[in-house]
Write a protein that holds these residues in place. Structure first.
Motif, PDB file in Angstrom:
ATOM      1  N   LYS B 158       0.820  -1.196   0.000  1.00  0.00           N
ATOM      2  CA  LYS B 158       0.000   0.000   0.000  1.00  0.00           C
ATOM      3  C   LYS B 158       0.860   1.255   0.000  1.00  0.00           C
ATOM      4  N   LYS B 159       1.935   1.205   0.736  1.00  0.00           N
ATOM      5  CA  LYS B 159       2.822   2.362   0.812  1.00  0.00           C
ATOM      6  C   LYS B 159       3.721   2.341  -0.420  1.00  0.00           C
ATOM      7  N   ARG B 160       3.543   3.325  -1.265  1.00  0.00           N
ATOM      8  CA  ARG B 160       4.276   3.283  -2.519  1.00  0.00           C
ATOM      9  C   ARG B 160       5.651   3.897  -2.352  1.00  0.00           C
ATOM     10  N   THR B 161       6.629   3.178  -2.734  1.00  0.00           N
ATOM     11  CA  THR B 161       7.972   3.735  -2.720  1.00  0.00           C
ATOM     12  C   THR B 161       8.535   3.654  -4.121  1.00  0.00           C
ATOM     13  N   LEU B 162       9.286   4.680  -4.462  1.00  0.00           N
ATOM     14  CA  LEU B 162       9.824   4.745  -5.808  1.00  0.00           C
ATOM     15  C   LEU B 162      11.034   3.847  -5.931  1.00  0.00           C
ATOM     16  N   CYS B 163      11.104   3.167  -7.042  1.00  0.00           N
ATOM     17  CA  CYS B 163      12.269   2.330  -7.293  1.00  0.00           C
ATOM     18  C   CYS B 163      13.249   3.163  -8.113  1.00  0.00           C
ATOM     19  N   ARG B 164      14.452   3.319  -7.601  1.00  0.00           N
ATOM     20  CA  ARG B 164      15.388   4.216  -8.251  1.00  0.00           C
ATOM     21  C   ARG B 164      15.759   3.754  -9.652  1.00  0.00           C
ATOM     22  N   SER B 165      16.002   2.455  -9.777  1.00  0.00           N
ATOM     23  CA  SER B 165      16.454   1.994 -11.094  1.00  0.00           C
ATOM     24  C   SER B 165      15.340   2.136 -12.128  1.00  0.00           C
ATOM     25  N   SER B 166      14.102   1.899 -11.715  1.00  0.00           N
ATOM     26  CA  SER B 166      13.013   2.077 -12.681  1.00  0.00           C
ATOM     27  C   SER B 166      12.879   3.539 -13.065  1.00  0.00           C
ATOM     28  N   LEU B 167      13.017   4.394 -12.065  1.00  0.00           N
ATOM     29  CA  LEU B 167      12.901   5.821 -12.351  1.00  0.00           C
ATOM     30  C   LEU B 167      14.005   6.245 -13.315  1.00  0.00           C
ATOM     31  N   GLU B 168      15.184   5.718 -13.106  1.00  0.00           N
ATOM     32  CA  GLU B 168      16.300   6.049 -13.990  1.00  0.00           C
ATOM     33  C   GLU B 168      15.989   5.626 -15.414  1.00  0.00           C
ATOM     34  N   MET B 169      15.439   4.426 -15.546  1.00  0.00           N
ATOM     35  CA  MET B 169      15.136   3.933 -16.892  1.00  0.00           C
ATOM     36  C   MET B 169      14.047   4.783 -17.547  1.00  0.00           C
ATOM     37  N   SER B 671      13.361  -8.985 -22.484  1.00  0.00           N
ATOM     38  CA  SER B 671      14.011  -9.599 -21.330  1.00  0.00           C
ATOM     39  C   SER B 671      14.600  -8.551 -20.391  1.00  0.00           C
ATOM     40  N   ASN B 672      15.413  -7.660 -20.923  1.00  0.00           N
ATOM     41  CA  ASN B 672      15.937  -6.594 -20.055  1.00  0.00           C
ATOM     42  C   ASN B 672      15.727  -5.248 -20.723  1.00  0.00           C
ATOM     43  N   PRO B 673      14.678  -4.567 -20.329  1.00  0.00           N
ATOM     44  CA  PRO B 673      14.328  -3.329 -21.017  1.00  0.00           C
ATOM     45  C   PRO B 673      15.366  -2.232 -20.810  1.00  0.00           C
ATOM     46  N   ALA B 674      15.579  -1.464 -21.864  1.00  0.00           N
ATOM     47  CA  ALA B 674      16.545  -0.371 -21.785  1.00  0.00           C
ATOM     48  C   ALA B 674      15.918   0.866 -21.170  1.00  0.00           C
ATOM     49  N   GLY B 675      14.640   1.002 -21.301  1.00  0.00           N
ATOM     50  CA  GLY B 675      13.978   2.179 -20.759  1.00  0.00           C
ATOM     51  C   GLY B 675      12.512   1.885 -20.564  1.00  0.00           C
ATOM     52  N   LEU B 676      11.847   2.794 -19.885  1.00  0.00           N
ATOM     53  CA  LEU B 676      10.432   2.586 -19.606  1.00  0.00           C
ATOM     54  C   LEU B 676       9.652   3.813 -20.045  1.00  0.00           C
ATOM     55  N   GLU B 677       8.372   3.609 -20.282  1.00  0.00           N
ATOM     56  CA  GLU B 677       7.534   4.769 -20.559  1.00  0.00           C
ATOM     57  C   GLU B 677       6.165   4.593 -19.911  1.00  0.00           C
ATOM     58  N   SER B 678       5.519   5.710 -19.710  1.00  0.00           N
ATOM     59  CA  SER B 678       4.267   5.697 -18.968  1.00  0.00           C
ATOM     60  C   SER B 678       3.132   5.170 -19.836  1.00  0.00           C
ATOM     61  N   VAL B 679       2.346   4.268 -19.285  1.00  0.00           N
ATOM     62  CA  VAL B 679       1.220   3.711 -20.034  1.00  0.00           C
ATOM     63  C   VAL B 679       0.113   4.753 -20.165  1.00  0.00           C
ATOM     64  N   ALA B 680      -0.119   5.441 -19.069  1.00  0.00           N
ATOM     65  CA  ALA B 680      -1.196   6.432 -19.077  1.00  0.00           C
ATOM     66  C   ALA B 680      -0.943   7.476 -20.154  1.00  0.00           C
ATOM     67  N   GLY B 681       0.320   7.898 -20.299  1.00  0.00           N
ATOM     68  CA  GLY B 681       0.662   8.882 -21.307  1.00  0.00           C
ATOM     69  C   GLY B 681       0.342   8.371 -22.694  1.00  0.00           C
ATOM     70  N   LYS B 682       0.713   7.138 -22.930  1.00  0.00           N
ATOM     71  CA  LYS B 682       0.472   6.527 -24.240  1.00  0.00           C
ATOM     72  C   LYS B 682      -1.029   6.431 -24.518  1.00  0.00           C
ATOM     73  N   TYR B 683      -1.743   6.026 -23.497  1.00  0.00           N
ATOM     74  CA  TYR B 683      -3.174   5.861 -23.657  1.00  0.00           C
ATOM     75  C   TYR B 683      -3.827   7.203 -23.982  1.00  0.00           C
ATOM     76  N   GLN B 684      -3.420   8.218 -23.227  1.00  0.00           N
ATOM     77  CA  GLN B 684      -3.993   9.549 -23.468  1.00  0.00           C
ATOM     78  C   GLN B 684      -3.665  10.044 -24.860  1.00  0.00           C
TER      79      GLN B 684
END
Lengths: 570, 721
Positions: B158-169, B671-684
């Motif tokens: 429930k308590k959301r904490t940011l993952c640094r490596s995901s944020l970096e990606m 398998s090992n993503p180089a970067g991430l993007e927001s789903v909500a942004g894409k959807y919008q």
């Protein structure tokens, strides 16, 4: 309804660098900056057809400021150089030429821009790491125990600006003055944090350069009439000074936004004047010897002070306020009613002096970090150029205090660096590429383009058609006269290398810089005695040159990366 | 002058824009140089900025740009993808127009001229798009795509904490499209460091984002003339002003904020000050001086060492500040002051009116206060002690030219905006509507429990009735056409499906049902008025039913609404039955949860493409499926553009087949993503593009109005681009 104006559509050009016009303008700019470079650089005369003064210069700061550039790509280049110059004063032409060379060379190589830019960055970091490392063979640490190297640095700067029109003797004189002026700004008892003082450049045009001088303290120019009125007063150890930043002219201070209603017969002017005279009385009773005001002093108050033997000087100007408050150790007074005794300051002595046809009031401080550099030159343009050069030199010295190194000048750093990179990319390409998806062939091509950009830069120091050589031991820069017979005994023709560190008496294995030669590892780790022995070295400011190198490569990358130019024609 | 607003014209415009925009898309994108009329040069890879800088003249192009900017206002990202996707959609539509001239659903319009016929045809398509958006897209997102979503948070608790490596990606991928190729790693690292430096505790990151986004201008310092690598993060707050008075101080430093001059003035606005004698003037001046002196003395005794003022203080104040060892910073902007107030939680110091005894409660402690010199410009550097979750830090951004610094500033600001969006839940329309239906159905159920089981029969029959009625009408109108037989077959199918599917999986049934009933009505849509006519007898006959009011209100709108109602009816019985069997827990309120991400590089597009095709395959050829297929194909345009320059293993066909294979065999796609993007942004983005397309398709004529003040206005602006 708001007024609408139809906007003209913008002009959109793709692949701007491939256009012939852009190439032509780039090469024109390159020609202009290259021909200015170095002690033998040609001067440029800039004059506006509509009037204004004519400027003769070979400095990037003056040149680029008045050069009208409309081509957007050139604008990127010139503003980037100008920004560099405003940060570091020095190495503007170096940056501009290197950037032009890089753009030209990389285009010639024909790699995709992505790879070119990536590799350019790797090569740049190779350079900066080497220049910052201990083994660097073209960097000399500064020993502040002696002024030898600092003097060389200033001298190199002065000789590289031919538009100052100085002869050898004058160069010596001015460089000593600059160094002295700089040393005067260094506080004597420095704590953990050094705050440098200020050297004020005072213009004195139309005099001989040899008449220039450095004086501790502040010089205030005064008209001759006022000079006569200043009477020599009793001598004592120190003089009490009051420095006002508030106006003493008797005008009313802010009365607020509302209205002020006066009864008949009430004169505010008189009231304020009364107040001023009261202030005068207080100053006299506090035994103030010298009253200075940033703004105007009311004539009555002036007269009052003079009759009581107090020297009054007004209209000092805001520029001098900070140095004055430093010299006298006072706090500028902003109150007319009562002055707290703690805000008075003092000077050791004062005198009047005449330099050339100008009269000055000279405040001699007890101990401060402010000095005045009285700079003379024959005419306006030469004086402007000299002033700019002095500022550059003072700035370079300040930067050297922060990072106590200097780089070898005279083209030696460039050729040495080029040799080092060639060797490194040939020897250990894997460590440079770091698995970035580029091939070794691409790296070889790019390093060739990068190194030849550096070498062409060094080569542009030579303007008289001479030949340029490099040695295979240190990778330094050597130049020979234009019409010397080829394939002879090189040591007879050469005397010293560009920076003056090595003489041709050593057997160094010279070869032409432009000719194809096998990469070699230049000798790193400058010998200790090298810095001590030679006293006529050509040196460059380390911080400025390093940053110039970075800015040049970054700007070149930026220009190469452009795919479209959108011009707003409104 | 009127120009025909056709898909062809729109496609031409979009293609031109696409060529410009696609060159700066993705990690391989290049820079664009914009010059302003003032002579400034700006470097940019920001799609929105570029489109604005072009000053387009073509009306359709202007409309597209307007759509893009309204999308950007919402999300702050995706302008380039917008144009590329739109262009591919238009291309697909343009391609089918030639084939579908005599398509199955436009036979009935033959009396009109060809142009008008085309326009009508586009109008239908745009309506189909709308239904696609409201029914298919959200459904597919919720049911199929959601299983691929990753989360940016490190734990699902429930308590959301940011993952640094995901944020970096995530940031790395974001900056890949925004800043120059050499700098994106550096800038994203800088931003990451900045963010984690500013955060006091891990859980309150949203507050920090909000504050940084709002006050970004005050938190960054741009420095030109230095290499980009000199950019750094400074602890504390940097004010873009110099000290008016600087007195070095150590230890306990307190600050106060003032918004007016400390020195009392003779008179304030709206009042009069009457001077009767010169003495009075002198005394009042003396009083002013004493008062100022007293205030400053008092400030000093309260340990105040720094005065932050929004106005210029008179010389007298400066003088006494200096005497008392108080540093002064003047002329601060209201934004800067409000930031300081937010961080420290102090209010401006109010000058006491009468008494000389007063308390200063609004002071804040600072760690240090010193001048900072960047590129020979002096700034004030404050070590504020924060009382909120934001620990003040500043970003110093360096670059050789102003244009580059501005680009980096813009990219950083955009990143904060993007992250703010990411941490919001995004409701899926489809599901929201479903919950509405839940309400109506529950009332129905409630009624049902009170009355008898027969009601279900009534409802069921009432649903069936209009169909029959319309079919009859249809028969009258069109004689025996192909579409008629289709309608008939459709009508039969739902009934069967209803019976068979209900026990096992409701979600599967429902959309099928919707879309088919939908279609039945759609076939009739040319005669809107007649449908309404058809409905009226039904309403009258069924007036006992509570839902008639509903029908009456909505039926008078366009046929889209009609379809909705029809759909509602068709859903209701299903729902009703399933409720009886107590198996309808699958419909709860759902959304794209905050922090949902997907690997970068066209993954979202390929996934959606795959599932849309799958979805379309299940049903017969119809308008809906056609639109789904078109959108699915157009989606591939984005990864195609991204991988345009790649060769070998990384080229688009390779990636595409690999992804499809992975999907079919239920393996992870990347398998090992180089970067991430927001789903909500894409959807919008997707919905914005569809909306824009609908707008474009519904226009049939562009009327150019010429007014006097406008100078040169090309009559036929089609060739301008």
């Amino acid at each position: 309804m708001s007024r609408l104006e139809a906007k003209r559509p913008s002009l959109c050009k793709s692949e701007p660098l491939t256009s012939e016009r852009v190439k032509a303008t780039l090469s024109v700019l390159k020609g202009v900056v290259t021909s200015c470079y170095g002690p033998a650089g040609r001067l440029k005369q800039l004059h506006n057809g509509r009037g204004g003064s004519v400027c003769t210069t070979s400095q990037s700061a003056a040149l680029l400021a008045s050069l009208p550039v409309t081509q957007p790509i050139l604008k990127i280049l010139t503003t980037s150089v100008q920004n560099h110059v405003s940060c570091f004063s020095d190495c503007g032409l170096f940056t501009a030429i290197l950037c032009c060379n890089l753009v030209e060379n990389v285009q010639g190589v024909g790699l995709t821009t992505t790879t070119a830019i990536k590799l350019n960055k790797h090569l740049l970091s190779l350079c900066t790491e080497y220049l910052k490392s201990e083994i660097c063979g073209c960097r000399i640490p500064i020993d502040f125990g002696s002024t030898q190297l600092l003097l060389c640095l200033v001298r190199s700067l002065l000789t590289s600006k031919p538009a100052c029109m100085l002869n050898r003797e004058e160069v010596e004189h001015i460089s000593t003055l600059i160094l002295r002026a700089f040393l005067l700004t260094v506080p004597e008892n420095a704590k953990d944090r050094i705050i440098l003082g200020k050297s004020i450049i005072v213009p004195l045009k139309g005099q001989r350069v040899i008449d220039s001088t450095v004086l501790p303290g502040v010089l205030i120019e005064i008209p001759e009439v006022q000079m006569m009125k200043i009477l020599p007063i009793k001598k004592s150890d120190s003089f009490k000074v009051a420095l006002f930043c508030a106006s003493l002219s008797g005008d009313l201070s802010e009365t607020g936004e509302g209205t002020v209603v006066l009864s008949h017969g009430v004169s505010l002017e008189n009231a304020v004047l009364d107040q001023l005279l009261n202030l005068g009385r207080q100053l006299v009773s506090d035994h103030v010897d010298l009253v200075m005001c940033q703004k105007v002093i009311h004539p009555s108050l002036k007269q009052f002070l003079r009759t009581h033997g107090v020297i009054a000087m007004d209209r000092v100007g805001v520029a001098l306020m900070e140095p004055l408050s430093k010299v006298t150790g006072t706090q500028p007074i902003g109150s007319l009613n009562s002055v707290s005794p703690s805000s008075y300051g003092s000077v050791k002595d004062w005198c009047t002096a005449k330099f050339g046809f100008k009269h000055f009031f000279h405040l001699i401080p007890n101990e401060t970090t402010v000095c005045s550099l009285l700079l003379c030159n024959r005419n306006d343009t030469a004086w402007d150029e000299l002033k700019l050069t002095c500022q550059t030199a003072l700035h370079a010295l300040q930067l050297t205090i922060k990072e106590p190194y200097v780089l070898l000048g005279g083209g030696c750093t460039e050729t040495h660096l080029a040799a080092y990179i060639r060797h490194k990319t040939r020897d250990e390409p894997e460590s440079i590429l770091k698995g970035d998806g580029c091939t070794q062939t691409e790296l070889q091509l790019m390093s060739e383009a990068f190194c030849s950009a550096l070498e062409t830069l060094a080569g542009s120091l030579e303007h008289d058609g001479g030949e340029i050589l490099t040695d295979r031991k240190y990778g330094h820069f050597w130049s020979v006269q234009a019409d010397s017979p080829s394939a002879v005994n090189w040591p007879d023709l050469l005397s010293r290398c560009g920076c003056g560190l090595y003489s041709s008496q050593e057997e160094l294995g010279w070869c032409f810089l432009r000719g194809a030669h096998h990469p070699f590892m230049p000798q790193t780790c400058l010998p200790r005695e090298a810095s001590g022995s030679a006293n006529d070295l050509t040196l460059d400011c380390f911080t400025a040159k390093l940053s110039g190198l970075q800015v040049a490569v970054e700007t070149a990358n930026l220009i190469l990366d452009l795919s479209y130019v959108i011009e707003d024609r409104n | 002058m009127a120009a025909v607003g056709s898909v062809r014209a729109a496609l031409q415009v979009a293609e031109v824009l696409e060529t410009i925009v696609s060159c700066c898309l993705g990690p391989e994108g290049r820079q664009i140089l914009c010059t302003k009329p003032t002579g400034e040069v700006l470097l940019s890879r920001d799609g929105g900025l570029l489109l604005k800088a072009l000053h387009l003249e073509h009306p359709i192009a202007r409309m597209m740009v307007a759509c893009v900017s309204s999308h950007l206002r919402k999300t702050g990202d995706g302008a380039k993808t917008f144009i590329i996707f739109l262009c591919h959609l238009l291309r697909e539509f343009h391609a089918i127009t030639d084939k579908e001239k005599d398509s199955l659903f436009f036979k009935n319009i033959q009396t009109h001229g060809r142009h008008w016929k085309n326009c009508c045809q586009w109008k239908f398509i745009s309506q189909a798009l709308l239904t696609f958006q409201t029914q298919v897209l959200d459904y597919v997102m919720d049911h199929f795509l959601s299983r691929h979503f990753l989360s940016i948070f490190s734990s699902s608790t429930k308590k959301r904490t940011l993952c640094r490596s995901s944020l970096e990606m995530l940031l790395e991928a974001f900056f890949c499209g925004r800043v120059g190729r050499n700098n994106h790693t550096f800038i994203s690292q800088l931003m990451c460091d900045y963010f984690f430096n500013c955060m006091s505790c891990e859980s309150e990151f949203e507050e920090v984002f909000e504050l940084v986004d709002d006050c970004f201008v005050e938190l960054k310092v741009g420095v030109t003339g230095l290499p980009v690598s000199n950019s750094r993060i400074i602890a504390g707050l940097v004010l873009h002003r110099d000290f008016s008075v600087y007195c070095p101080a150590d230890g306990d430093i307190r600050i106060v904020i003032v918004t007016e001059t400390i020195q009392p003035l003779f008179s304030t606005s709206g009042s009069e000050f009457i001077l009767n004698s010169e003495q009075q003037f002198q005394t009042s001046q003396f009083w002013i001086k004493e008062k100022t002196k007293a205030i400053m003395k008092h400030l000093q005794s309260e340990n105040v060492r720094l005065l932050l003022s929004s106005v210029k203080q008179p010389d007298l104040v400066i003088y006494y500040a200096r005497l008392n060892g108080i540093s002064v910073v003047e002329c601060l902007s209201s934004e800067e002051l409000s930031l300081i107030q937010k961080v420290t939680g102090i209010a401006p110091f109010v000058l006491p009116q009468a008494s000389s005894q007063y308390e200063i409660s609004n002071t804040a402690l600072v760690k240090f206060c010193k001048p900072l010199i960047l590129r020979s410009k002096r700034y004030v550097h404050l070590g504020l002690i924060s009382t909120c979750s934001f620990i003040p830090h500043c970003i110093v951004l360096c670059g050789p030219v102003q244009g580059l610094v501005e680009q980096h500033e813009g990219a950083l600001h955009g990143a904060f905006k993007m992250l703010r969006q990411l941490f919001k839940d995004l409701n899926l329309n489809y599901v929201t509507r479903a919950s509405d239906q839940n309400c109506t159905s529950s009332t129905n159920v409630y009624k049902n429990s009170r009355e008898s089981n027969q009601l279900s029969e009534i409802v069921n029959s009432s649903v069936q009735r209009p169909y029959q009625g319309t079919v009859v009408k249809n028969e009258d109108e069109l004689a025996k056409t192909h579409s008629y037989s289709k309608v008939c077959s459709n009508l039969v199918v739902p009934g069967i499906e209803l019976e068979t599917y209900i026990p096992c999986s409701i979600p599967e049934v429902m959309p099928a049902n919707t879309y088919q009933t939908d279609e039945t009505l759609r076939c009739l849509s040319p005669d809107k008025a007649k449908i309404i006519d058809d409905h009226e007898p039904f309403i009258e006959s069924d007036s006992a039913n509570s839902r008639t009011e509903n029908t009456r209100i909505e039926i008078s709108f366009e046929n889209v609404q009609v379809t909705k109602i029809a759909e509602k009816r068709s859903i209701l019985p299903v729902r009703y039955k399933s409720l009886e069997m107590s198996a309808s827990q699958s419909y709860c309120f759902s959304c794209i949860p905050a922090g949902c991400v997907l690997p970068v590089g066209g993954n979202f597009e390929i996934l959606l493409h795959y599932y849309l095709l799958n979805y379309a395959k299940k049903f017969q050829q119809s308008e809906e499926t056609m639109v789904s297929i078109i959108i699915a194909n157009a989606l591939l345009g984005i990864p195609k553009t991204l991988y345009k320059s790649k060769k070998g293993n990384k080229c688009f066909p390779q990636i595409y087949t690999r992804a499809l294979h992975a999907l079919q065999t239920n393996q992870p796609m990347v398998s090992n993503p180089a970067g991430l993007e927001s789903v909500a942004g894409k959807y919008q983005l997707l919905t914005s593009v569809l909306q824009c397309l609908t707008n474009i398709l519904t226009i049939d004529l562009v009327i150019n109005i010429k007014r006097l003040p406008q100078e040169i206005y090309d009559e036929d602006s089609e060739e301008e681009l």
